[in-house]
Every structure is written in structure tokens, then in C-alpha cells.
Design a protein around this motif. Structure first.
Motif, PDB file in Angstrom:
ATOM      1  N   LEU A   7       0.805  -1.226   0.000  1.00  0.00           N
ATOM      2  CA  LEU A   7       0.000   0.000   0.000  1.00  0.00           C
ATOM      3  C   LEU A   7       0.839   1.278   0.000  1.00  0.00           C
ATOM      4  O   LEU A   7       0.301   2.368  -0.206  1.00  0.00           O
ATOM      5  CB  LEU A   7      -0.935   0.004   1.214  1.00  0.00           C
ATOM      6  N   THR A   8       2.152   1.158   0.211  1.00  0.00           N
ATOM      7  CA  THR A   8       2.999   2.364   0.263  1.00  0.00           C
ATOM      8  C   THR A   8       4.063   2.424  -0.818  1.00  0.00           C
ATOM      9  O   THR A   8       4.683   3.481  -1.007  1.00  0.00           O
ATOM     10  CB  THR A   8       3.709   2.489   1.628  1.00  0.00           C
ATOM     11  N   LYS A   9       4.307   1.339  -1.546  1.00  0.00           N
ATOM     12  CA  LYS A   9       5.471   1.313  -2.434  1.00  0.00           C
ATOM     13  C   LYS A   9       5.361   2.293  -3.600  1.00  0.00           C
ATOM     14  O   LYS A   9       6.368   2.670  -4.181  1.00  0.00           O
ATOM     15  CB  LYS A   9       5.732  -0.102  -2.946  1.00  0.00           C
ATOM     16  N   GLY A  10       4.154   2.733  -3.926  1.00  0.00           N
ATOM     17  CA  GLY A  10       4.007   3.707  -5.004  1.00  0.00           C
ATOM     18  C   GLY A  10       4.243   5.139  -4.555  1.00  0.00           C
ATOM     19  O   GLY A  10       4.249   6.061  -5.374  1.00  0.00           O
ATOM     20  N   HIS A  11       4.442   5.349  -3.266  1.00  0.00           N
ATOM     21  CA  HIS A  11       4.640   6.689  -2.733  1.00  0.00           C
ATOM     22  C   HIS A  11       6.118   7.088  -2.736  1.00  0.00           C
ATOM     23  O   HIS A  11       7.000   6.252  -2.913  1.00  0.00           O
ATOM     24  CB  HIS A  11       4.124   6.755  -1.285  1.00  0.00           C
ATOM     25  N   ASP A  12       6.357   8.367  -2.537  1.00  0.00           N
ATOM     26  CA  ASP A  12       7.709   8.870  -2.290  1.00  0.00           C
ATOM     27  C   ASP A  12       8.017   8.518  -0.837  1.00  0.00           C
ATOM     28  O   ASP A  12       7.772   9.301   0.073  1.00  0.00           O
ATOM     29  CB  ASP A  12       7.733  10.382  -2.511  1.00  0.00           C
ATOM     30  N   ARG A  13       8.557   7.320  -0.612  1.00  0.00           N
ATOM     31  CA  ARG A  13       8.567   6.692   0.701  1.00  0.00           C
ATOM     32  C   ARG A  13       9.966   6.521   1.274  1.00  0.00           C
ATOM     33  O   ARG A  13      10.900   6.123   0.579  1.00  0.00           O
ATOM     34  CB  ARG A  13       7.910   5.302   0.592  1.00  0.00           C
ATOM     35  N   TYR A  14      10.083   6.816   2.559  1.00  0.00           N
ATOM     36  CA  TYR A  14      11.290   6.538   3.333  1.00  0.00           C
ATOM     37  C   TYR A  14      10.878   5.687   4.531  1.00  0.00           C
ATOM     38  O   TYR A  14       9.848   5.950   5.158  1.00  0.00           O
ATOM     39  CB  TYR A  14      11.952   7.822   3.831  1.00  0.00           C
ATOM     40  N   VAL A  15      11.696   4.681   4.858  1.00  0.00           N
ATOM     41  CA  VAL A  15      11.369   3.774   5.964  1.00  0.00           C
ATOM     42  C   VAL A  15      12.509   3.773   6.975  1.00  0.00           C
ATOM     43  O   VAL A  15      13.672   3.577   6.604  1.00  0.00           O
ATOM     44  CB  VAL A  15      11.115   2.340   5.454  1.00  0.00           C
ATOM     45  N   THR A  16      12.166   4.001   8.236  1.00  0.00           N
ATOM     46  CA  THR A  16      13.116   3.798   9.334  1.00  0.00           C
ATOM     47  C   THR A  16      12.603   2.618  10.158  1.00  0.00           C
ATOM     48  O   THR A  16      11.462   2.194  10.000  1.00  0.00           O
ATOM     49  CB  THR A  16      13.247   5.043  10.229  1.00  0.00           C
ATOM     50  N   THR A  17      13.448   2.067  11.009  1.00  0.00           N
ATOM     51  CA  THR A  17      12.989   0.998  11.899  1.00  0.00           C
ATOM     52  C   THR A  17      13.615   1.158  13.274  1.00  0.00           C
ATOM     53  O   THR A  17      14.657   1.799  13.443  1.00  0.00           O
ATOM     54  CB  THR A  17      13.353  -0.425  11.396  1.00  0.00           C
ATOM     55  N   GLU A  18      12.949   0.547  14.233  1.00  0.00           N
ATOM     56  CA  GLU A  18      13.570   0.318  15.528  1.00  0.00           C
ATOM     57  C   GLU A  18      14.413  -0.965  15.395  1.00  0.00           C
ATOM     58  O   GLU A  18      14.784  -1.325  14.281  1.00  0.00           O
ATOM     59  CB  GLU A  18      12.485   0.186  16.603  1.00  0.00           C
ATOM     60  N   VAL A  19      14.663  -1.672  16.483  1.00  0.00           N
ATOM     61  CA  VAL A  19      15.531  -2.857  16.425  1.00  0.00           C
ATOM     62  C   VAL A  19      14.822  -4.059  17.037  1.00  0.00           C
ATOM     63  O   VAL A  19      14.242  -3.970  18.121  1.00  0.00           O
ATOM     64  CB  VAL A  19      16.862  -2.582  17.155  1.00  0.00           C
ATOM     65  N   GLY A  20      14.847  -5.178  16.309  1.00  0.00           N
ATOM     66  CA  GLY A  20      14.233  -6.404  16.789  1.00  0.00           C
ATOM     67  C   GLY A  20      13.619  -7.187  15.648  1.00  0.00           C
ATOM     68  O   GLY A  20      13.996  -7.022  14.483  1.00  0.00           O
ATOM     69  N   GLN A  21      12.655  -8.045  15.974  1.00  0.00           N
ATOM     70  CA  GLN A  21      12.013  -8.860  14.951  1.00  0.00           C
ATOM     71  C   GLN A  21      11.413  -8.003  13.838  1.00  0.00           C
ATOM     72  O   GLN A  21      11.563  -8.310  12.655  1.00  0.00           O
ATOM     73  CB  GLN A  21      10.896  -9.703  15.584  1.00  0.00           C
ATOM     74  N   HIS A  22      10.714  -6.949  14.229  1.00  0.00           N
ATOM     75  CA  HIS A  22      10.052  -6.095  13.238  1.00  0.00           C
ATOM     76  C   HIS A  22      11.058  -5.534  12.228  1.00  0.00           C
ATOM     77  O   HIS A  22      10.742  -5.370  11.048  1.00  0.00           O
ATOM     78  CB  HIS A  22       9.320  -4.944  13.935  1.00  0.00           C
ATOM     79  N   GLN A  23      12.262  -5.245  12.690  1.00  0.00           N
ATOM     80  CA  GLN A  23      13.328  -4.729  11.826  1.00  0.00           C
ATOM     81  C   GLN A  23      13.692  -5.756  10.750  1.00  0.00           C
ATOM     82  O   GLN A  23      13.822  -5.426   9.567  1.00  0.00           O
ATOM     83  CB  GLN A  23      14.541  -4.407  12.696  1.00  0.00           C
ATOM     84  N   MET A  24      13.838  -7.009  11.170  1.00  0.00           N
ATOM     85  CA  MET A  24      14.203  -8.065  10.224  1.00  0.00           C
ATOM     86  C   MET A  24      13.042  -8.351   9.262  1.00  0.00           C
ATOM     87  O   MET A  24      13.250  -8.549   8.067  1.00  0.00           O
ATOM     88  CB  MET A  24      14.588  -9.335  10.978  1.00  0.00           C
ATOM     89  N   TRP A  25      11.822  -8.380   9.771  1.00  0.00           N
ATOM     90  CA  TRP A  25      10.667  -8.595   8.888  1.00  0.00           C
ATOM     91  C   TRP A  25      10.544  -7.461   7.870  1.00  0.00           C
ATOM     92  O   TRP A  25      10.227  -7.695   6.704  1.00  0.00           O
ATOM     93  CB  TRP A  25       9.385  -8.717   9.705  1.00  0.00           C
TER      94      TRP A  25
END
Length: 583
Positions: free
Chosen positions: A384-402
Motif C-alpha cells: 500500500l505504500t510502495k508507489g509513494h515517495d517513501r522513506y522507511v526507518t525501523t527500531e531494532v528487533g524482529q520487526h526490523q528483520m521482517w
């Protein structure tokens, strides 16, 4: 032209002359003269964070998404010590930031004065270089030198400690000039070594490019040259967590991320290849697994601007010290001049073998109509976001790897995560820095509930500056990665890896004047994500996910690349092993 001015004014003037437009900081007594000068001008924007660690992470996000150095201004004592985690994070991930710290007056240094700390001593191990400036006449020159050191060679954080009396005193301002610094890193690679690499490229039957954050740090030209070389040779390419986006995720030769939670096909290719070309990567332990079993039968070439990285972890057959862009340019030039030769038929067979490994479907998971699986949440976020002018940050843990596994990046500088230090609390302030740099972009921080709480106070910053950052929290009420290791390695003894008193994230968002969204139903997830995207201000999205989902694939500690644990939904060539499958 030299001018007389106070040290405080010199700081602001030097930042302007270095092209700085944003400073992230938090005031205190030892930097009030500099803050007064900031008040008296309008060229540099100051972003008031809520904690000094947040200032450094925000500067990292700014730097990584723009390619320009980030700038931090904090006070003495606890202001400086609060910044240490962020500074160390930037050192581990080679992020150029300039940290300006206040210090007690020079005549009080060593007297245990109020808010005094040995900032230079404390930060010596976690900066690329640091300075204590005791002479106002040397302040401007030192700041210009700091920018040169932070951005040249392997980038990194630098720190300048400025006593309060130096800020008040008058001195001569020296504008920046072409660098006469003793620090002049080698950027051109040795032509003999590059020619040896080209010869190895011509002979390789099972080659792989292993790329890292150094490609991105080298600038957009390096990524373009890498893409040209990969596509021209037809060689498969994998990347570390830090290098995602240097080669497009949609590219024909892309294997996905490698390493501890990397893709099966990427890790198997690394293990079985006959030519490993490391480009701007440092053979981190999360990549290599067991060192004595790492890519055992390959010729190893290593391109890196940092000579200390060569042979530090893995013995290299073809060491090339130089800037990635310069070296790749020469590799392409020599390879083309020699007739663009590869073992095309053998490489085609190698791709066929990789396609067989892909059939294992290592990212497979069991969907649910009742509970949101974290993998599904990130698949939907990606779609739902890949067509946007998108930047992604993450915290650290499982969610980061996923996020690294399920989100695709077509360009460099779009993915900001804490790699080497693994700093919980990184992602939220980093997203603020990214949003400041790219006010019109969609900036999403993929978070875990525990990590996000570490710097939740930065909601005040997001609200104050009306930054539309989206906090996408995968809420499993657990310290997910800690809990996973306890399940797999410590007999399911979950020692302090759960949270019993999480806040109501929707009410928390509203308390800061932001929007909160709660979703625990897979059928409603798409609509909730769209609501998040379309909201014009900051959002906290509380995505309640399966509490005991594990992040696979996984190379267990002390194992080789070809000894991976896969989720039990990946079945081909695998056997059951305690809720996972062992390959």
C-alpha cells in the motif's frame, strides 16, 4: 576574508559556510551563547528534540536520507553523555554527523564543576575524531576540519567540545578553504588488484556480489555503477541490512538480504560461490555466521575505503582499498576493455541452482483470519505504500528483520535502520530527521512496542513541528527477538521478555495532539493502513500482532550459512526442529 567575532558567532557562521540548514539539539547553560546566536539568524533551522539521544538519531536519519552530514548541538555533562549512544550508533554504521557540545569554562575544567564531564575522554572510543577547543582563534578552523573528517574516507561521527568562555571570547573567523588536512584517505584503488579482480570475474562460474552500506555512503554514483556492473555481468547480488536499495529489489539478479535473518537463497549462494566480491561491506558477524565455515571454497575480493576493514575478519585474496565509486568505475573500464568476458553458460547454471533454492520459499508463514501475523502486516504495508515517495526507518528487533525481508527498496538512502549497534529507540527520532529533510515524503517508522517506548518522548517534537511521521508499531506485548532466542536457545524460559503495562497507544497519540489508530483484525488492516497514510499529521498505528511469531530464516549462533532454521511453513528439503525446520 577574516573577520573578528565571538566564538558563539563563529559556530553559527561556520555551519552556514558548510551549507548546514538544520541543527538538532537541546539547550543548556554551557551552550547558551551559541543558542543566542541561533536566535539572531534565520538561515539555519533548529529542531528542538526532547532528549539528546533523539537529537543524534534524528541527525543520523537526516544524514542517511540526504547524503549530507547531520549536525547536533547539546550542552555539557549529561547533555553530552546522553548523546553517546547515538554517536556510537553512527560510528558503527559509518554515518557522518558533527556533534557540538558545550563545556564548562576552560579555567574550571578538572574542578568537578556543575555539569562537567570529560566529554573528549568519554567519546574518544566512539567518534572518528574529537577536539577540545581552548582557543577561540582556532574554533572555525576546527569546525571546518571536523566536516572534512566526518565526510571523507569511511564516514563517521566527530565531536567538538567548546568551553563556555571560548564561546564568549572574540577571535578571528577563518572561512573554509580547500583542505590542507593531513587526513586524505586513498580513493583510487590499486590497478593491479583491480585487474586481478577482473580476471577473476572472467573465470568465475559461481560468482556473487556481497554489498553493504559503503556503496550507499559512496554516493549515488556508486549505486549506478554497481547496477551497471551487475546487470552487464549477469552475476547475482545480495546485500547486508545496511546496503538495501543500492541495487533495486525488483532487479533481475537480486537475491535479497543475507545474514542471520537473510534469505535462504542468498545465504546458500554465499556458502557455495566460487568468487565472492565484497563491495563496501565489512564481514560483520551477523553476515558471516561461523567464520571458519564462511564461504569456504571462494576466492574473496574486498573493496573498501577503510584499510583497517581489509583482512580484519575474513582473509581476503584480492584486497582493494579505495572509494567504491572510483573502484567500480575502474573495474567496469578494465572489464569492458578486455572484451566483457564471463563464463556465461556456467553463470546461467548457477542462476538455475539459485532458483532451486528459491523454491524453499523461506519467507513462508501461516496466515490467520483471526490474528494479524507480523509478516502479513508488513506485506500489506509494502503493497500500500510502495508507489509513494517513501522513506522507511525501523527500531531494532524482529520487526526490523521482517521489514528488511518483506519491504523492497529500489533506490539508496530510502532505508534507515540501526545495524552495527542495534540501538532500540533509533527509529522514531531517525524518522523525524528524515521527515525534516523530506517534508513532502511519506516517512514510516516500523517499530516494536518495546523499542518504540525507548524514545517515545519525541512525539513532542513531531507534534511541535507538525511532522507527519507514521509510527507503525507491531505490538506483540513482548521483547520479540529476546523472547524468540529464549524459546529457541533457553528452553522457553521467558525471563523478563514481556510487557505487562503497555500504554493505550491511541490515547497516547491523542495526548500529544496526534492521531492514534488501533487494528487487530486482518480484514480491517488495509483500510487502517490507508487511514494512516492519508492522515496529514503524525500517527501512532497500534497494529496488534501474533504474540509468539518467530522471525525466520535464522542462522543459529555458531552455525554456518548452510545450517539455517526456517519457519515450519517452508517445507522443501527440511526437517522439523522444535517449531522450526532445519535445513
Amino acid at each position: 576574508m577574516k573577520r573578528e567575532m565571538t566564538g558563539a558567532k563563529m559556530v553559527v557562521q561556520a555551519l552556514k559556510d558548510q551549507g548546514v540548514d538544520t541543527v538538532f539539539g537541546y539547550p543548556g547553560g554551557a551552550v547558551l551563547p551559541i543558542y543566542d546566536e541561533i536566535f539572531l539568524q534565520n538561515d539555519i533551522r533548529h529542531i528542538l528534540v526532547r532528549h539528546e539521544q533523539g537529537a543524534v538519531h534524528a541527525a543520523e536519519g537526516y544524514a542517511r536520507s540526504t547524503g549530507k552530514p547531520g549536525v547536533v548541538l547539546v550542552t555539557s555533562g549529561p547533555g553530552a553523555t546522553n548523546a553517546v549512544t547515538g554517536i556510537t550508533d553512527a560510528l558503527m554504521d559509518s554515518i557522518p554527523i558533527i556533534v557540538l557540545t558545550g563545556q564548562v569554562p576552560t579555567f574550571m575544567i578538572g574542578s568537578d564543576a556543575f555539569q562537567e564531564a570529560d566529554t573528549v575522554g568519554i567519546t574518544r572510543p566512539c567518534t572518528k575524531h574529537n577536539w577540545l577547543v581552548k582557543d577561540t582563534d582556532k574554533l572555525a578552523e576546527t569546525i571546518h576540519e571536523a566536516f572534512h573528517v566526518a565526510t571523507s574516507g569511511r564516514p563517521g561521527p566527530v565531536l567538538i567540545d567548546i568551553p563556555k568562555d571560548v564561546q564568549f571570547a572574540t577571535g578571528t573567523y577563518v572561512p573554509p578553504k580547500p583542505s590542507t588536512s593531513h587526513y586524505q584517505p586513498k580513493v583510487k584503488g590499486d590497478i593491479e588488484e583491480i585487474t586481478e579482480l577482473v580476471a577473476a570475474i572472467e573465470k568465475a562460474k559461481k560468482p556473487v556480489f556481497y554489498t553493504g552500506g559503503g556503496v550507499i555512503n559512496s554516493g549515488p554514483g556508486a549505486s549506478q555503477l554497481l547496477r551497471e556492473l551487475v546487470d552487464a555481468t549477469g552475476f547475482p547480488i545480495t546485500s547486508t541490512l545496511m546496503g538495501l536499495g543500492a541495487y533495486p529489489a525488483s532487479g533481475a539478479n537480486w537475491l535479497g538480504m543475507l545474514g542471520m535473518h537473510g534469505l535462504y537463497e542468498a545465504n546458500m549462494a554465499m556458502h557455495d560461490c566460487d568468487l565472492l566480491i565484497a563491495v563496501g561491506a565489512r564481514f560483520d558477524d551477523r553476515i558471516t555466521g561461523r567464520i571458519d565455515a564462511f564461504s569456504p571454497n571462494s576466492i574473496k575480493a574486498h573493496i573498501d575505503i577503510d584499510p583497517s576493514s581489509i583482512n580484519k575478519v575474513i582473509k581476503t585474496d584480492i584486497p582493494i582499498v579505495g572509494d567504491v565509486a572510483h573502484v567500480l568505475e575502474d573495474v567496469l573500464k578494465i572489464w569492458k576493455s578486455r572484451g566483457r568476458k564471463t563464463q556465461a553458460e556456467a553463470v546461467q547454471k548457477w542462476h538455475a541452482q539459485i532458483d532451486e533454492w528459491r523454491k524453499v520459499n523461506c519467507l513462508a508463514y501461516r496466515p490467520s483470519e483471526k490474528t494479524i501475523q507480523p509478516q502479513y502486516a508488513l506485506q500489506r504495508l509494502e503493497a500500500l505504500t510502495k508507489g509513494h515517495d517513501r522513506y522507511v526507518t525501523t527500531e531494532v528487533g524482529q520487526h526490523q528483520m521482517w521489514a528488511a525481508q518483506f519491504m523492497g527498496f529500489e533506490d539508496p538512502n530510502r532505508w534507515m535502520t540501526s545495524g552495527g549497534l542495534g540501538t532500540m529507540g533509533y527509529g522514531f527520532p531517525a524518522s523525524i530527521g528524515v521527515q525534516i529533510a523530506h517534508p513532502e515524503a511519506l516517512v514510516i517508522n516500523v517499530a516494536g512496542d518495546a523499542s518504540w517506548l525507548m524514545n517515545m518522548q519525541e512525539m513532542g517534537t513531531a507534534a511541535q513541528y507538525d511532522l507527519p511521521v507514521k509510527q507503525f508499531i507491531l505490538n506483540n506485548e513482548r521483547l520479540g527477538m529476546v523472547r524468540q532466542w529464549q524459546e529457541l536457545l533457553h528452553g522457553s524460559r521467558y525471563s523478563h521478555s514481556w510487557s505487562e503495562s503497555l500504554p493505550d497507544f491511541v490515547k497516547l497519540a491523542e495526548a500529544f495532539g496526534a492521531k492514534g489508530i488501533h487494528c487487530d483484525d486482518p480484514a480491517k488492516l488495509d483500510d487502517a493502513i490507508m487511514e494512516m497514510i492519508e492522515h496529514p499529521g503524525p500517527v501512532i498505528f497500534d497494529c496488534v500482532v501474533e504474540k509468539h511469531a518467530n522471525c525466520f530464516p535464522m542462522i543459529p549462533s555458531g552455525k554456518a550459512h548452510n545450517e539455517m532454521l526456517l519457519g515450519d511453513a517452508s517445507t522443501e528439503g527440511a526437517i522439523e526442529s522444535g517449531g522450526a525446520v532445519l535445513v
